[in-house]
Motif scaffolding. Structure first.
Motif, short mmCIF file in Angstrom:
data_model
loop_
_atom_site.label_atom_id
_atom_site.label_comp_id
_atom_site.label_asym_id
_atom_site.label_seq_id
_atom_site.Cartn_x
_atom_site.Cartn_y
_atom_site.Cartn_z
N TYR A 115 0.82 -1.21 0.00
CA TYR A 115 0.00 0.00 0.00
C TYR A 115 0.85 1.27 0.00
O TYR A 115 0.34 2.36 0.19
CB TYR A 115 -0.93 0.02 1.20
N ASP A 116 2.15 1.15 -0.25
CA ASP A 116 3.04 2.31 -0.21
C ASP A 116 2.69 3.36 -1.29
O ASP A 116 2.86 4.56 -1.07
CB ASP A 116 4.50 1.89 -0.35
N ASN A 117 2.28 2.94 -2.46
CA ASN A 117 2.02 3.86 -3.57
C ASN A 117 0.55 4.25 -3.69
O ASN A 117 0.15 4.87 -4.69
CB ASN A 117 2.48 3.24 -4.89
N VAL A 118 -0.28 3.92 -2.72
CA VAL A 118 -1.71 4.22 -2.78
C VAL A 118 -1.93 5.60 -2.20
O VAL A 118 -1.45 5.93 -1.12
CB VAL A 118 -2.52 3.15 -2.02
N ARG A 119 -2.67 6.42 -2.96
CA ARG A 119 -2.99 7.76 -2.46
C ARG A 119 -4.40 7.75 -1.89
O ARG A 119 -5.29 7.09 -2.42
CB ARG A 119 -2.95 8.78 -3.60
N THR A 120 -4.58 8.48 -0.83
CA THR A 120 -5.91 8.61 -0.26
C THR A 120 -6.52 9.93 -0.71
O THR A 120 -5.81 10.92 -0.94
CB THR A 120 -5.86 8.57 1.28
N VAL A 121 -7.80 9.94 -0.89
CA VAL A 121 -8.50 11.15 -1.38
C VAL A 121 -9.20 11.84 -0.24
O VAL A 121 -9.67 11.33 0.69
CB VAL A 121 -9.52 10.76 -2.47
#
Length: 121
Positions: A115-121
């Protein structure tokens, strides 16, 4: 009962006699081992035993004397060893996977998601 009976038939207390065996070392060891037993029983939840053996034998060459020795043995409860489930094949070999259970084709182990490259909105 008195520590030193002065009348025939009078019984000397066991604890007083025990304190004199091996200079009190047997009584001291019994007290220490009893404490260990109580701790083991309360930690593990099973019974244990403390065995006190007193050996009395005639003293060679002296009909009016006896050799008296004591021994204390602790039989503390032990925790159950951790067990694992194994299956056996027709030859008696142990294995982790059940050889009698069919496998589903195409299944593979999936790694832990990153989940290191997942962006949260």
């Amino acid at each position: 009962m008195t520590d030193t009976p002065d009348e025939p038939g009078q019984v000397r207390p066991f604890a007083a006699m025990l304190q004199e065996i091996q200079g009190g070392a047997v009584a001291d060891e019994a007290a220490d081992l009893l404490q260990q037993l109580v701790t083991a029983v309360t930690d593990i939840g099973k019974k244990g035993h403390l065995v006190l053996t007193i050996t009395v034998q005639p003293l060679k060459g002296n009909a009016s004397a006896l050799n008296v020795a004591g021994e204390v043995v602790l039989k503390a409860p032990r925790p159950e060893p951790a067990a694992g489930v194994f299956f056996f094949d027709t030859s008696g070999n142990l294995m982790r996977d059940n050889p009698r259970q069919a496998t589903i084709p195409g299944l593979r182990e999936v790694g832990k998601p990153n989940y290191d490259n997942v962006r949260t909105v």
